[in-house]
Design an enzyme around this catalytic site. Sequence first.
Site, PDB file in Angstrom:
ATOM      1  N   ASP A   8      -2.734  26.100  79.724  1.00 48.55           N
ATOM      2  CA  ASP A   8      -2.335  27.430  80.167  1.00 48.55           C
ATOM      3  C   ASP A   8      -3.599  28.289  80.241  1.00 48.55           C
ATOM      4  OD1 ASP A   8      -0.671  29.829  80.510  1.00 48.55           O
ATOM      5  OD2 ASP A   8      -1.315  30.279  78.455  1.00 48.55           O
ATOM      6  N   ASP A  10      -3.838  32.419  80.606  1.00 48.86           N
ATOM      7  CA  ASP A  10      -3.815  33.686  79.880  1.00 48.86           C
ATOM      8  C   ASP A  10      -3.262  33.486  78.475  1.00 48.86           C
ATOM      9  OD1 ASP A  10      -4.552  35.760  82.072  1.00 48.86           O
ATOM     10  OD2 ASP A  10      -3.065  34.459  83.013  1.00 48.86           O
ATOM     11  N   GLY A  43       1.104  30.402  85.292  1.00 46.67           N
ATOM     12  CA  GLY A  43       2.068  31.148  86.084  1.00 46.67           C
ATOM     13  C   GLY A  43       1.413  31.851  87.266  1.00 46.67           C
TER      14      GLY A  43
END
Length: 269
Positions: A8, A10, A43
């Site tokens: 991931d 952030d 995302g």
Amino acid sequence: MYKLVALDMDGTLLTSNKTISPRTKQAIQAAREQGVVVVLASGRPVDGMVRYLDELGMTSDQDYVLSYNASLVQRIASKEVIRKQILTGLDAKNIANLARELGCHVHAFSSEHGLITPADNYYTQHEAKINQISTTVMDFSELADDDEIIKVMLIDEPEVLSAAIAQLPAELYEQYTIVQSAPFFLEIMNPKSNKGTGVAMLAEHLGLDASQVICMGDAGNDSHMLEYAGLGVAMGNATDDVKALANHITASNDEDGVALVIEEFILNK
């Protein structure tokens, strides 16, 4: 032996000031030199990931990226899409109508129009700023039912969004994958789309199984890939529910948590 590491961005790869620490960069490079595939699973849209991919030297056609919570999985250099699970304009319209009823803002990522929102707002501007993209204000009723929509997000002040989430109908969770990536972002995607299915597909594409995969994250949209991985790692700054899913908890994103995992489990330091 671990052969694939999915990170991931952030709250995981990136420090609080949105940079990659020298130690983390060095660890990733050392793992890649040993033949380990390292991918970013975020995302974010690809546009918001490119500068970090460039910084890490992950720009060849043997490099991959998982964007929009793995709604898209692509080769980086050629941009060849090897997995795409997205929504439609009709989905976006229905979700926007629900958001209006719940009193919160909404935006979406459209293949044709980019980042779109019915009403300009702070959190859409925040999304645009961190990804260095522009925003188009448009009424979602203008979308065709079959328009390609990659994902839709409910966005607002944390207390407003929390109140909206509490009122979401149960059937919405049956129709879509719904994950919270930040206190102010709720992401709604194709029901077959999440970071877990994306990483699993990439692993299969590379001839690997889950036991050879490390996934690291900090928020709800990382939960599926932590559950999938042979080694699911929660950051020290992760939410409690994500920590509960993890096999291992590392230091925070501001304390080289990613580097520590790579050094221990891949570089054997």
